[in-house]
Scaffold this motif. Structure first.
Motif, PDB file in Angstrom:
ATOM      1  N   SER A 119      25.469  -8.033 -57.412  1.00 33.25           N
ATOM      2  CA  SER A 119      24.865  -6.785 -56.933  1.00 33.25           C
ATOM      3  C   SER A 119      24.079  -6.159 -58.072  1.00 33.25           C
ATOM      4  O   SER A 119      24.604  -6.025 -59.181  1.00 33.25           O
ATOM      5  N   GLN A 172      22.716  -9.046 -53.697  1.00 34.77           N
ATOM      6  CA  GLN A 172      22.480  -7.801 -52.970  1.00 34.77           C
ATOM      7  C   GLN A 172      21.754  -6.833 -53.885  1.00 34.77           C
ATOM      8  O   GLN A 172      22.235  -6.527 -54.985  1.00 34.77           O
ATOM      9  N   SER A 177      17.306  -9.584 -51.397  1.00 34.44           N
ATOM     10  CA  SER A 177      18.688  -9.766 -50.959  1.00 34.44           C
ATOM     11  C   SER A 177      18.787 -10.994 -50.058  1.00 34.44           C
ATOM     12  O   SER A 177      18.095 -11.095 -49.042  1.00 34.44           O
TER      13      SER A 177
END
Lengths: 113, 113
Positions: free
Chosen positions: B12, B110, B85
């Motif tokens: 992330s 992400q 993503s």
């Protein structure tokens, strides 16, 4: 032009039944590949065709799996006596040659109940 | 046979930051290393590839580096955007042929707003 197409998009079958999956490669692509992708996993090589050469079947997981290709066009992947562990997305790809980009089809999602 | 390990499994990052995904391979004869991006429910698409005769390749915000001695290669995405993503897969060609790619297990990237 059209990309790689596969049919059916989804297949639900009962354990023990045979299934046949179809792949139409991009016209002019001499190389064709089949992969299996289990949920959340990477792509697992199954088999590779290049022109009229003998196919590389080294990735087929068992003798229940077989594949054919007609010249440089359509290919079919056949799974006999399906098992639940065969449930996965089966992806086909084609390329101009072995060092060219592989273009993937949308896949066939196989579910064995 | 070839073994490809990919890390991390999930990543992330904040929009605008850089993302790095690393892969190692076992077969020193491997000489073709593609990276594929797979958006949710879609087919894998090639985003960049590198051959063993070069150490780095760049295409806009995406770059790949290869260290043949250490047998690892990395994907670098700069100035990440929400549309980056996806799940990213590295692959290596064992035995010097690109016909039978061995894929890593994937990295889910992400990009957060």
């Amino acid at each position: 032009g059209a990309g790689v197409s596969q049919s059916p998009s989804n297949k639900v079958t009962e354990k023990g039944k045979d299934v046949e999956l179809r792949c139409d490669p991009i016209s002019g692509h001499t190389a064709l590949y089949w992969y299996r992708q289990r949920l959340g996993q990477g792509l697992e090589f199954l088999i590779y065709f290049q022109g009229n050469s003998a196919p590389d079947k080294s990735g087929l997981p068992s003798d229940r799996f077989s594949a054919e290709r007609t010249g440089e066009s359509v290919s079919t992947l056949t799974i006999q006596r399906t098992q639940q562990e065969d449930s996965a997305v089966y992806l086909c790809a084609s390329s101009l040659g072995v060092y060219n980009e592989q273009f993937f089809g949308p896949g066939t999602r196989l579910t064995v109940l | 046979g070839e073994n490809v390990e990919q890390h991390p499994s999930t990543l992330s990052v904040q929009e605008g930051d850089s993302a790095v995904i690393k892969c190692t391979y076992s077969d020193s004869a491997s000489n073709y290393f593609p990276w594929y991006k797979q958006e949710l429910g879609k087919r894998p698409q090639l985003i960049i590839d590198i051959r063993s005769n070069v150490g780095e390749k760049k295409d806009q915000r995406i770059a790949v580096t290869l260290n043949k001695t250490a047998k690892h290669f990395s994907l670098h995405i700069t100035e990440t955007q929400p549309e980056d993503s996806a799940v990213y897969f590295c692959a290596a060609s064992p035995g010097g042929t690109a016909s039978k790619l061995t894929f890593g297990t994937g990295t889910r990237l992400q990009v957060m707003l």
